[in-house]
Design a protein around this motif. Structure first.
Motif, short mmCIF file in Angstrom:
data_model
loop_
_atom_site.label_atom_id
_atom_site.label_comp_id
_atom_site.label_asym_id
_atom_site.label_seq_id
_atom_site.Cartn_x
_atom_site.Cartn_y
_atom_site.Cartn_z
N VAL B 118 1.23 -8.53 -13.72
CA VAL B 118 1.20 -7.77 -12.46
C VAL B 118 -0.25 -7.47 -12.11
CG1 VAL B 118 3.44 -6.59 -12.49
CG2 VAL B 118 1.56 -5.67 -13.81
N THR B 119 -0.53 -7.43 -10.82
CA THR B 119 -1.85 -6.97 -10.37
C THR B 119 -1.65 -5.57 -9.80
OG1 THR B 119 -2.22 -9.21 -9.58
CG2 THR B 119 -3.85 -7.56 -8.96
N ILE B 120 -2.39 -4.62 -10.33
CA ILE B 120 -2.21 -3.24 -9.87
C ILE B 120 -3.52 -2.72 -9.30
CG2 ILE B 120 -1.51 -0.90 -10.51
CD1 ILE B 120 -0.16 -2.14 -12.96
N ASN B 121 -3.45 -2.18 -8.09
CA ASN B 121 -4.63 -1.56 -7.48
C ASN B 121 -4.29 -0.14 -7.05
OD1 ASN B 121 -5.07 -4.58 -6.88
ND2 ASN B 121 -7.03 -3.64 -6.34
N PHE B 122 -5.24 0.75 -7.21
CA PHE B 122 -5.08 2.13 -6.74
C PHE B 122 -6.15 2.43 -5.71
CE2 PHE B 122 -2.16 3.64 -9.96
CZ PHE B 122 -2.39 2.79 -11.03
N ARG B 123 -5.78 3.22 -4.73
CA ARG B 123 -6.81 3.69 -3.79
C ARG B 123 -6.39 5.08 -3.32
NH1 ARG B 123 -11.11 1.23 -1.25
NH2 ARG B 123 -11.64 2.06 0.79
N VAL B 124 -7.30 6.03 -3.39
CA VAL B 124 -6.96 7.40 -3.02
C VAL B 124 -7.61 7.74 -1.67
CG1 VAL B 124 -7.04 9.81 -3.73
CG2 VAL B 124 -6.92 8.02 -5.45
N TYR B 125 -6.87 8.38 -0.81
CA TYR B 125 -7.38 8.77 0.50
C TYR B 125 -7.50 10.29 0.61
CZ TYR B 125 -7.02 3.98 2.08
OH TYR B 125 -7.20 2.63 2.23
N GLU B 126 -8.20 10.73 1.65
CA GLU B 126 -8.53 12.17 1.75
C GLU B 126 -7.31 13.05 1.82
OE1 GLU B 126 -10.19 9.23 3.71
OE2 GLU B 126 -9.19 10.55 5.15
N ASP B 127 -6.21 12.56 2.38
CA ASP B 127 -5.07 13.46 2.50
C ASP B 127 -4.27 13.52 1.20
OD1 ASP B 127 -2.83 11.16 4.30
OD2 ASP B 127 -4.30 10.84 2.71
N ASN B 128 -4.93 13.29 0.08
CA ASN B 128 -4.29 13.31 -1.23
C ASN B 128 -3.25 12.23 -1.40
OD1 ASN B 128 -5.53 15.32 -2.70
ND2 ASN B 128 -4.43 16.90 -1.58
N ALA B 129 -3.33 11.20 -0.60
CA ALA B 129 -2.36 10.12 -0.73
C ALA B 129 -2.91 9.09 -1.70
CB ALA B 129 -2.09 9.48 0.62
N ILE B 130 -2.10 8.76 -2.70
CA ILE B 130 -2.50 7.71 -3.64
C ILE B 130 -1.74 6.46 -3.24
CG2 ILE B 130 -2.52 6.96 -6.04
CD1 ILE B 130 -2.21 9.96 -6.74
N TRP B 131 -2.49 5.41 -2.88
CA TRP B 131 -1.86 4.16 -2.52
C TRP B 131 -1.90 3.23 -3.72
CZ3 TRP B 131 -0.56 1.66 2.40
CH2 TRP B 131 -0.37 2.59 3.43
N ILE B 132 -0.75 2.65 -4.05
CA ILE B 132 -0.70 1.71 -5.17
C ILE B 132 -0.19 0.38 -4.65
CG2 ILE B 132 0.08 1.34 -7.53
CD1 ILE B 132 0.98 4.23 -7.63
N ARG B 133 -0.94 -0.67 -4.97
CA ARG B 133 -0.49 -2.01 -4.59
C ARG B 133 -0.12 -2.76 -5.85
NH1 ARG B 133 -2.55 -7.05 -4.85
NH2 ARG B 133 -2.20 -8.55 -3.15
N ILE B 134 1.08 -3.34 -5.85
CA ILE B 134 1.50 -4.11 -7.02
C ILE B 134 1.90 -5.50 -6.58
CG2 ILE B 134 3.11 -4.19 -8.96
CD1 ILE B 134 3.36 -1.03 -7.34
N ALA B 135 1.27 -6.50 -7.21
CA ALA B 135 1.69 -7.88 -6.96
C ALA B 135 2.47 -8.32 -8.19
CB ALA B 135 0.48 -8.78 -6.74
N TRP B 136 3.66 -8.83 -7.94
CA TRP B 136 4.57 -9.10 -9.05
C TRP B 136 4.51 -10.55 -9.50
CZ3 TRP B 136 6.86 -4.77 -10.80
CH2 TRP B 136 6.97 -3.68 -9.92
N GLY B 137 4.53 -10.72 -10.83
CA GLY B 137 4.69 -12.07 -11.38
C GLY B 137 5.95 -12.06 -12.24
N THR B 138 6.13 -13.07 -13.03
CA THR B 138 7.24 -13.09 -13.98
C THR B 138 6.62 -13.29 -15.35
OG1 THR B 138 7.56 -15.47 -14.05
CG2 THR B 138 8.60 -14.28 -12.23
N PRO B 139 7.43 -13.21 -16.42
CA PRO B 139 6.86 -13.42 -17.74
C PRO B 139 6.15 -14.77 -17.86
CG PRO B 139 9.05 -12.50 -17.95
CD PRO B 139 8.83 -12.74 -16.48
N TYR B 140 6.47 -15.73 -16.97
CA TYR B 140 5.89 -17.06 -17.12
C TYR B 140 4.95 -17.45 -16.00
CZ TYR B 140 9.94 -16.81 -20.04
OH TYR B 140 10.87 -16.38 -20.94
N THR B 141 4.88 -16.66 -14.95
CA THR B 141 4.01 -17.04 -13.83
C THR B 141 3.06 -15.91 -13.48
OG1 THR B 141 5.54 -16.21 -12.17
CG2 THR B 141 5.78 -18.52 -12.80
N ARG B 142 1.95 -16.30 -12.88
CA ARG B 142 0.94 -15.32 -12.47
C ARG B 142 1.48 -14.48 -11.32
NH1 ARG B 142 -4.93 -17.58 -11.49
NH2 ARG B 142 -3.83 -18.95 -10.07
#
Lengths: 131, 345
Positions: B118-142
């Protein structure tokens, strides 16, 4: 005077002047509009149907949104011996022309045009095929 | 630089409207101001994106850095996705001070323990919002960077906004990881969905104008306002119209409504017909789905009665949507002596 349906609210009876003409507006996009007009007709005194009633069908510019049967409208005009006019309120030219027609009819219904009475509107009703 | 990264950056830049590309790249901060000066932002987007990719190549961008640009794009244009709202519960009263680093660590651990790719990114904004981006793979693929889920979490609240991708199977894993990372006990879906993330926030954070039972005195301000319509037009139904306006205002409040696109009612009620008709003599619930859709559902409901298309007040099933914070309902028969219907949680 504008009203959403008939009968008119009784509490305003004393404020109302004499009624010379009734225009029933039917929105071509709304079945409810036709039903409402049909229900309201029952509250109109028979003397009005001697030329003082007319049906105005609006929204004819949008034929693809048509929700009512045109036959039903023609039949309504025939049953109540009243003319059926068509217009598109969203187009200024047609709106103004329709208003002028209605105004002319109103002048006749109110007796302001000497020599012409509302009774002559029934001659507009004859289908040319019958002549 | 990996060519998948290059292609990803190219496609992300192409999504951005041309006038916004420069500001978004500046916010991204991956390319220096000097590098940005070398790009002609007036050429066609195809060429701009090629230039950007070339510069990223020079800086050897990796996928995690490229993903940040995607987060920025989705933060500015969240309405391109459909968001669902979830609420977390915790039993017990311990208030744990929220620690962002701890949250991030636990979340990554939670996801990666089940799925390494999985690719995980976090980004926090001023209104206390935490944005999380997740790109999904499988056990065998990127991880597939084009199949992403987004999570928006306001750490001071128990609410989570998720825009899942087509891979719904990853949703339970995602929810588990969120609950564990935020020190809650469990999570439930609130049956509230819309394209407009801000409207969803308005509904759950109660930021929209609500219908308080205020007494409205005879409208004094109106006397000073010039009458809107011609004085020669007399409305016979004026008092009815005023009643409708008043009732509408009481129900919907004065301000703008949150933006929802659908309301869906799943009916599991008995069919009620004229007994003489004898339709459906098997006494089974009549299953039926009623869906209302509109570019702006609540505003259109608000305008129904004044437009003469519905009676006022409207059915509470429609008007309860913001207060109940849901727009997907299941309606079952009320199991009591009186016939009626009842909205289930």
């Amino acid at each position: 005077h504008l009203a959403a349906s008939l009968p008119l609210p009784a509490e305003r009876d004393h404020l109302r002047p004499r009624i010379d003409m009734i225009v029933f507006m039917i929105d071509i996009k709304s079945k409810y509009s036709l039903k409402n007009v049909e229900a309201s007709l029952a509250y109109v005194d028979a003397s009005f149907f001697l030329g003082k009633v007319c049906f105005l069908v609006t929204g004819v510019g949008r034929v693809n949104c048509c929700s009512i049967e045109m036959n039903a409208v023609w039949k309504l005009g025939e049953t109540y011996c009243s003319p059926v006019l068509f217009c598109e309120l969203e187009v200024e030219g047609i709106r103004v022309a329709t208003a002028q027609r209605l105004l002319r009819m109103l002048q006749i219904c109110a007796g302001h045009v000497p020599g012409v009475s509302a009774l002559s509107f029934s001659s507009l009703m004859r289908k040319s095929a019958n002549d | 630089m990996d060519e998948t990264v290059a292609e990803y950056i190219r496609r992300t830049v192409l999504k951005i409207p041309r006038d916004e590309i420069k500001t978004m790249l500046q916010e991204w901060g991956f390319l220096s101001e000097a590098q940005l000066q070398t790009i002609n932002f007036h050429q066609i987007k195809e060429n701009i994106s090629q230039d950007v990719v070339q510069l990223c190549e020079d800086n050897s961008a990796n996928i995690k850095q490229a993903a940040v640009l995607d987060v920025i794009y989705n933060h500015i244009y969240p309405n391109k996705r459909v968001w669902s709202v979830y609420q977390m519960n915790k039993t017990g009263e311990e208030t744990v001070i929220f620690d962002l680093t701890d949250f991030k660590k636990k979340f990554k651990r939670g996801l990666r323990s089940a799925l390494k790719n999985v690719t995980i990114n976090f980004r926090v904004y001023e209104d206390n919002a935490i944005w999380i981006r997740i790109a999904w793979g499988t056990p065998y693929t990127r991880p597939n960077q084009y199949k992403t889920s987004y999570v928006v979490y306001h750490s001071q609240t128990p609410y989570i906004f998720i825009s899942a991708s087509v891979l719904k199977s990853n949703l339970p894993l995602l929810c588990q990881a969120l609950v564990a990372a935020s020190n809650y006990h469990d999570i439930r879906e609130m049956e509230l969905r819309s394209h407009s993330l801000n409207s969803l926030k308005d509904i759950v954070f109660k930021r929209y104008s609500q219908n308080f039972q205020t007494y409205y005195p005879k409208p004094l301000p109106e006397r000073n306002v010039a009458p809107e319509s011609d004085l020669r037009i007399i409305d016979e139904n004026k008092s009815e119209k005023e009643r409708i306006e008043r009732v509408n205002r009481e129900i919907f409040g004065d301000g703008p409504q949150p933006k929802l696109e659908f309301a869906q009612y799943k009916l599991e009620t008995m069919f009620k017909s004229d007994p003489k008709m004898d339709v459906l003599d098997k006494k089974e619930p009549f299953r039926c789905l009623v869906k209302f859709s509109s570019p702006h559902l609540l505003e259109s409901l608000k305008s129904l009665a004044p437009a003469g298309m519905a009676d006022a007040p409207l059915s509470p099933l429609l008007t309860c949507i913001p207060q109940k914070a849901r727009n997907y309902f299941k309606i079952r028969e009320k199991k009591s002596l009186l016939p009626g219907s009842f909205v289930s949680p």
